[in-house]
Write an enzyme that holds these catalytic residues in place. Structure first.
Site, PDB file in Angstrom:
ATOM      1  N   CYS A   2       0.859  -1.184   0.000  1.00 53.49           N
ATOM      2  CA  CYS A   2       0.000   0.000   0.000  1.00 53.49           C
ATOM      3  C   CYS A   2       0.892   1.229   0.000  1.00 53.49           C
ATOM      4  O   CYS A   2       1.462   1.596   1.022  1.00 53.49           O
ATOM      5  CB  CYS A   2      -0.905  -0.009   1.230  1.00 53.49           C
ATOM      6  N   GLU A 106      -4.036   0.965  -6.105  1.00 52.11           N
ATOM      7  CA  GLU A 106      -3.076   0.062  -6.742  1.00 52.11           C
ATOM      8  C   GLU A 106      -3.104   0.386  -8.227  1.00 52.11           C
ATOM      9  O   GLU A 106      -4.084   0.927  -8.737  1.00 52.11           O
ATOM     10  CB  GLU A 106      -3.432  -1.409  -6.495  1.00 52.11           C
TER      11      GLU A 106
END
Length: 196
Positions: A2, A106
């Site tokens: 992340c 993402e």
């Protein structure tokens, strides 16, 4: 991992979802948070109550003797090694936190042509609760105390694997107390696919 996420919620929303105590605040929205930025973090205060505290995203362990720019990347900690890795093990034992997030990013595609994907709560909730760790470090030059944190990541759920092989560890509300007080370890948690 992340590497970017968002925080855009009201004080009333974060108070209702995470039972945070303290005076209402005008929380500023952040739509593309990068490592080393200051973020909102929930930790237990000395009385064992939840409080919202600003922290640097990228954990600096209390024992670190060099400058922050000499730190390796510590904005994420792998769930399977967080209890043993020197960078994180002291924080894992006694300084747990919850990092409220509205979503995380993402990217897919080839270099130079990456497509961002924003993942949020599937039920429309304005907040996801990432499992995290925090620490307090003292700058050897200024003596200033710096609070910092990391997001714990685990292997991606089946649904998420199309986009990335890892994802933030998202806590269920029933696990908030156990995570913060240390009675719940990462082996008892699993990544959720309750995102969209």
């Amino acid at each position: 991992m992340c590497g970017r996420f968002t925080q855009h919620y009201t004080w009333a929303e974060v108070h209702a979802f995470l039972s945070v105590l303290g005076s209402p605040r005008n929380l500023q929205p952040h739509y593309n948070i990068a490592p080393t930025r200051t973020i909102d973090v929930i930790r237990l205060n000395q009385d064992g109550k939840r409080e919202l505290v600003p922290m640097r995203w990228g954990l600096i362990p209390g024992w670190w003797k060099k400058l922050p720019k000499e730190m390796p990347a510590t904005f994420n900690a792998r769930a399977e090694s967080v209890a043993d890795k020197p960078m994180f093990r002291n924080a894992f034992k006694g300084r747990r936190c919850i990092i409220p997030a509205s979503g995380f990013y993402e990217w897919t595609g080839e270099k130079g042509d990456k497509q961002p994907h924003l993942f949020t709560a599937a039920d429309g909730s304005p907040i996801l609760a990432f499992a995290g760790l925090w620490d307090r470090w003292h700058d050897p030059e200024s003596g200033e105390a710096v609070l910092s944190c990391t997001i714990i990541v685990c292997g991606a759920s089946e649904w998420m694997k199309v986009y990335h092989d890892r994802m933030p560890m998202i806590l269920d509300p029933k696990d908030f107390d156990g995570w913060l007080d240390g009675s719940l370890g990462p082996e008892a948690l699993k990544c959720t696919s309750e995102i969209a």
